[in-house]
Structures are given as C-alpha cells and as structure tokens.
Design an enzyme around this catalytic site. Structure first.
Site, PDB file in Angstrom:
ATOM      1  N   ASP A  59     -50.302  57.185  40.373  1.00 34.32           N
ATOM      2  CA  ASP A  59     -48.809  57.089  42.073  1.00 34.32           C
ATOM      3  C   ASP A  59     -50.199  57.983  43.104  1.00 34.32           C
ATOM      4  O   ASP A  59     -51.187  57.943  42.480  1.00 34.32           O
ATOM      5  CB  ASP A  59     -48.212  58.286  41.885  1.00 34.32           C
ATOM      6  CG  ASP A  59     -47.277  58.478  42.379  1.00 34.32           C
ATOM      7  OD1 ASP A  59     -47.536  58.637  44.126  1.00 34.32           O
ATOM      8  OD2 ASP A  59     -46.184  58.229  42.353  1.00 34.32           O
ATOM      9  N   ASP A  76     -53.593  53.598  44.055  1.00 32.02           N
ATOM     10  CA  ASP A  76     -52.988  52.760  45.331  1.00 32.02           C
ATOM     11  C   ASP A  76     -52.781  51.485  44.938  1.00 32.02           C
ATOM     12  O   ASP A  76     -53.629  50.328  44.454  1.00 32.02           O
ATOM     13  CB  ASP A  76     -53.787  52.768  46.247  1.00 32.02           C
ATOM     14  CG  ASP A  76     -53.125  52.391  47.195  1.00 32.02           C
ATOM     15  OD1 ASP A  76     -52.507  51.749  46.838  1.00 32.02           O
ATOM     16  OD2 ASP A  76     -54.236  51.791  48.735  1.00 32.02           O
ATOM     17  N   TYR A 119     -37.542  45.615  54.585  1.00 31.55           N
ATOM     18  CA  TYR A 119     -37.413  45.783  52.690  1.00 31.55           C
ATOM     19  C   TYR A 119     -36.565  44.824  51.873  1.00 31.55           C
ATOM     20  O   TYR A 119     -37.706  44.142  50.922  1.00 31.55           O
ATOM     21  CB  TYR A 119     -36.130  47.277  52.867  1.00 31.55           C
ATOM     22  CG  TYR A 119     -36.494  47.341  51.538  1.00 31.55           C
ATOM     23  CD1 TYR A 119     -37.566  48.309  50.852  1.00 31.55           C
ATOM     24  CD2 TYR A 119     -35.150  47.418  50.830  1.00 31.55           C
ATOM     25  CE1 TYR A 119     -37.181  49.325  49.986  1.00 31.55           C
ATOM     26  CE2 TYR A 119     -35.029  47.998  49.548  1.00 31.55           C
ATOM     27  CZ  TYR A 119     -36.249  48.550  48.887  1.00 31.55           C
ATOM     28  OH  TYR A 119     -36.214  49.549  48.026  1.00 31.55           O
ATOM     29  N   THR A 151     -32.914  59.942  44.827  1.00 27.81           N
ATOM     30  CA  THR A 151     -34.406  59.702  45.393  1.00 27.81           C
ATOM     31  C   THR A 151     -34.978  60.336  46.870  1.00 27.81           C
ATOM     32  O   THR A 151     -33.939  60.143  47.817  1.00 27.81           O
ATOM     33  CB  THR A 151     -35.579  58.792  44.640  1.00 27.81           C
ATOM     34  OG1 THR A 151     -35.503  57.501  46.001  1.00 27.81           O
ATOM     35  CG2 THR A 151     -34.412  58.589  44.165  1.00 27.81           C
TER      36      THR A 151
HETATM   37  N1  LIG Z   1     -33.956  54.854  45.177  1.00 32.24           N
HETATM   38  C1  LIG Z   1     -33.128  53.603  45.571  1.00 32.24           C
HETATM   39  O1  LIG Z   1     -31.989  54.001  45.959  1.00 32.24           O
HETATM   40  C2  LIG Z   1     -33.516  52.879  45.400  1.00 32.24           C
HETATM   41  C3  LIG Z   1     -32.596  51.114  45.008  1.00 32.24           C
HETATM   42  C4  LIG Z   1     -33.063  50.805  45.378  1.00 32.24           C
HETATM   43  C5  LIG Z   1     -34.464  50.022  44.797  1.00 32.24           C
HETATM   44  N2  LIG Z   1     -35.616  51.280  44.915  1.00 32.24           N
HETATM   45  C6  LIG Z   1     -36.748  50.909  44.637  1.00 32.24           C
HETATM   46  O2  LIG Z   1     -37.051  51.836  43.476  1.00 32.24           O
HETATM   47  C7  LIG Z   1     -38.448  52.438  43.331  1.00 32.24           C
HETATM   48  C8  LIG Z   1     -39.280  53.787  43.517  1.00 32.24           C
HETATM   49  O3  LIG Z   1     -38.251  53.943  44.236  1.00 32.24           O
HETATM   50  P1  LIG Z   1     -37.605  55.487  44.471  1.00 32.24           P
HETATM   51  O4  LIG Z   1     -36.367  55.822  44.579  1.00 32.24           O
HETATM   52  O5  LIG Z   1     -37.964  56.282  43.273  1.00 32.24           O
HETATM   53  O6  LIG Z   1     -38.609  56.782  45.166  1.00 32.24           O
HETATM   54  P2  LIG Z   1     -39.542  57.684  45.443  1.00 32.24           P
HETATM   55  O7  LIG Z   1     -40.196  57.381  47.074  1.00 32.24           O
HETATM   56  O8  LIG Z   1     -39.041  59.114  44.914  1.00 32.24           O
HETATM   57  O9  LIG Z   1     -41.005  57.236  44.938  1.00 32.24           O
HETATM   58  C9  LIG Z   1     -42.073  56.262  44.575  1.00 32.24           C
HETATM   59  C10 LIG Z   1     -43.279  56.586  44.901  1.00 32.24           C
HETATM   60  O10 LIG Z   1     -44.542  55.536  45.107  1.00 32.24           O
HETATM   61  C11 LIG Z   1     -45.512  56.365  45.179  1.00 32.24           C
HETATM   62  N3  LIG Z   1     -45.933  55.171  46.457  1.00 32.24           N
HETATM   63  C12 LIG Z   1     -45.580  54.471  47.021  1.00 32.24           C
HETATM   64  N4  LIG Z   1     -46.840  53.523  47.643  1.00 32.24           N
HETATM   65  C13 LIG Z   1     -47.835  53.437  46.809  1.00 32.24           C
HETATM   66  C14 LIG Z   1     -48.823  52.783  46.911  1.00 32.24           C
HETATM   67  N5  LIG Z   1     -49.808  52.334  47.376  1.00 32.24           N
HETATM   68  N6  LIG Z   1     -49.526  53.293  45.033  1.00 32.24           N
HETATM   69  C15 LIG Z   1     -49.311  53.984  44.137  1.00 32.24           C
HETATM   70  N7  LIG Z   1     -47.121  54.589  44.368  1.00 32.24           N
HETATM   71  C16 LIG Z   1     -46.988  54.216  45.951  1.00 32.24           C
HETATM   72  C17 LIG Z   1     -44.543  57.014  46.188  1.00 32.24           C
HETATM   73  O11 LIG Z   1     -46.294  57.931  46.042  1.00 32.24           O
HETATM   74  C18 LIG Z   1     -43.703  58.007  45.454  1.00 32.24           C
HETATM   75  O12 LIG Z   1     -44.383  58.935  44.314  1.00 32.24           O
HETATM   76  C19 LIG Z   1     -38.551  51.233  44.233  1.00 32.24           C
HETATM   77  O13 LIG Z   1     -39.043  50.549  44.356  1.00 32.24           O
HETATM   78  C20 LIG Z   1     -37.507  51.455  45.175  1.00 32.24           C
HETATM   79  O14 LIG Z   1     -38.203  50.511  46.957  1.00 32.24           O
HETATM   80  C21 LIG Z   1     -34.709  52.490  44.977  1.00 32.24           C
END
Ligand SMILES: NC(=O)c1ccc[n+]([C@@H]2O[C@H](COP(=O)([O-])OP(=O)(O)OC[C@H]3O[C@@H](n4cnc5c(N)ncnc54)[C@H](O)[C@@H]3O)[C@@H](O)[C@H]2O)c1
Length: 266
Positions: free
Chosen positions: A38, A64, A157, A194
């Site tokens: 992360d 990254d 997105y 989240t």
């Molecule tokens: N939460 C939802 O409702 C939901 C729904 C559909 C899909 N998603 C997908 O699930 C995945 C996780 O999202 P989440 O909801 O847990 O969000 P979150 O924000 O809690 O976690 C995302 C993580 O990705 C990390 N990140 C961001 N940019 C980065 C980079 N360039 N390199 C490495 N790490 C990076 C962030 O630091 C964070 O820890 C994402 O791909 C999101 O699109 C989430």
C-alpha cells in the site's frame, strides 16, 4: 485442521484499508503468508501487526501500483523471500465522482492509472512468479458493480472497472491457453462500508458541511438500491476472495463474482 489456503503466498495491493485489509486478514486466518502492499505504510504495518497478533504470517511493503518499477521491486522481494507467488489480489483503487464535464483530464488519468494500469502491471509482473511453480495460481482483480452497469456520477470510475472486467477475462483465456494452471477472476462488490466513500461522496466530517456522514449516505443508498436491505462489509468481499483464492474454485476462471446484496439484479 489445515486452512483453506494453507502454505500459500498471497499478495494484496491496497491491503492497508477497507476491503484489502479484510482480504489480507481472511487469507492469513486460513493459512496464507500475506504480503500487504500500500501507499499507507503506517496502516500497512498495523494490518501486519493485527495478523501476527492472531497467529498469522504477513509483511508489508510500500508500493505505488501505478509504478512499473515498484511492481518489479515487489516481485523481486517476494521472489527473494518465498521463491514464488500463489495468490494475487489486485485490490488498490480510488473513486472520483462528478460530472464528466467537470472532471479534469489529470483526475481521469490518475484514476485510470491506479484502477486499471495498476491491475495490468500486477498481472504482468505476477504471472512469471506464479509460473515458477507447476501448481499455478489465482489472480483476483477487484472490479465493482460499477464495472457491470453505468452510473451518472462515476463515468471515469465505471470505465476503469469495466476495463478490469474484460481485461480479467482476456488474461484468463491467455493463461488457459498456456495451460499454466493460473485462474483469473474478477470480484464485483456493491455498497461496502469502507473509507473509499469519503472521497466518492464527501465525508461529512467537521469542515465538510455539504455532505451528511458516510454511514448516513450509505444507509440511504442501501435503502433505495439493495434488495437485501443492508450494506456490505469488507469481510463479505474477503469471503468471496478467499474462495477464489482456494482450490475450492479450481474449475472457475474468467468469471465475475458479484457480491452486492442483489443490487445489480434489481
Ligand atoms: N467500498 C466499496 O463499496 C467498493 C465497491 C466496489 C468496488 N470497490 C473496490 O474495492 C477496492 C478497495 O477499495 P476500498 O473500498 O477498500 O477502499 P479504501 O480506500 O478503504 O482502500 C483502498 C486502498 O488502496 C490504497 N491505494 C490507493 N492508491 C494506491 C496506489 N497508487 N498504490 C497502492 N495503493 C493504493 C489506499 O491507500 C487504500 O489503502 C477498490 O478497487 C475499489 O474500487 C469498493
């Protein structure tokens, strides 16, 4: 009793928060050694401490996902420590909302670089590590319900998540042709509680008077759109990821696992 992914080596990107954290903890509970990567080093270290606290194995590396050199470094570190990789969860992602008319090109490209380029780089640099062992591997790419249907406020997105969906199926076919034992599937979460929603919808924290708090926004969206009538939590996605990571799904590749309380059925 052996865990469902006992002895396997798993990499979870974006593993410091939300769904990635849930996946890292669930895979570790079931016996995998988990590499948590992360941008957020403090939170990544907290996830490792939590996993170790429950008797699991994990380590964290700054990463990254948009940087090809960073992927080369992560793959080299995993090769040096473990000699192979069994499970990749390409989870890191961000969400930027708003009208396409207001979105800047740099925001569109930044979102695509993380959500789609990052998945491409992960696949590219993980497959050689998976092929180091004849047992193959499992790649799980985090898409979204936004990769299955359009959204008026999330065009950029949706473009990234729709891209992840068909990229996944194409790589699944490439691996199947190679008979390398690597399965590639996508996961499509619905409304999951989240921190990502803080950036998509605004936080409602002090200083942000324009928006109600995250929980309130999600509850309203859920009431309107989710047939099961409740929002999801990271563990709901982690349980699906665990199944795709394990041998229980050995005949599944190129598939879409939708975990959304029925949101896309309605
Ligand atoms: N939460 C939802 O409702 C939901 C729904 C559909 C899909 N998603 C997908 O699930 C995945 C996780 O999202 P989440 O909801 O847990 O969000 P979150 O924000 O809690 O976690 C995302 C993580 O990705 C990390 N990140 C961001 N940019 C980065 C980079 N360039 N390199 C490495 N790490 C990076 C962030 O630091 C964070 O820890 C994402 O791909 C999101 O699109 C989430």
């Amino acid at each position: 009793m052996a865990g469902r992914v006992e002895g396997k080596v798993a990499l979870v990107t974006g593993g410091a928060s939300g769904i990635g954290r849930g996946c890292a903890e669930r895979l570790a509970q079931e016996g995998a050694t988990v590499v948590v990567t992360d941008l957020q080093d403090d939170k990544g270290a907290q996830v490792v401490a939590a996993i170790e606290g429950m008797g699991g194995k994990a380590w964290h590396m700054h990463h990254d996902v948009t940087s090809e050199q960073a992927w080369i470094d992560v793959a080299a570190a995993i090769k040096a420590k473990h000699g192979r990789l069994d499970i990749l969860v390409n989870n890191a992602g961000i969400g930027i909302s708003g009208s396409v008319l207001d979105m800047t090109l740099s925001d569109f490209q930044r979102q695509t670089a993380i959500n789609l380029d990052g998945v491409f780089l992960g696949v590219k640099h993980s497959i050689p590590l998976m092929r180091a062992e004849p047992s193959g591997g499992s790649i799980i790419n985090m898409s979204s319900v936004a990769g299955l249907k359009g959204s008026a406020i999330l065009a950029g997105y949706c473009a990234t998540k729709g891209g992840v969906r068909l990229f996944t199926k194409s790589v699944a076919m490439e691996c199947a042709n190679a008979k390398d034992g690597i399965r590639v599937n996508s996961v499509h979460p619905g409304i999951i509680e989240t921190p990502i929603w803080d950036t998509i919808m605004g936080t409602g924290e002090p200083g942000d008077n324009a928006r109600p708090p995250r929980a309130q926004v999600l509850d309203a969206m859920t009431a309107e759109g989710v047939p099961l009538g409740k929002k999801g939590y990271p563990e709901d996605i982690a349980n699906g990821v665990l199944w795709l990571a394990s041998e229980e799904s050995r005949y599944v590749t190129g598939a879409e696992l939708v975990i959304d309380g029925g949101l896309t059925v309605k």
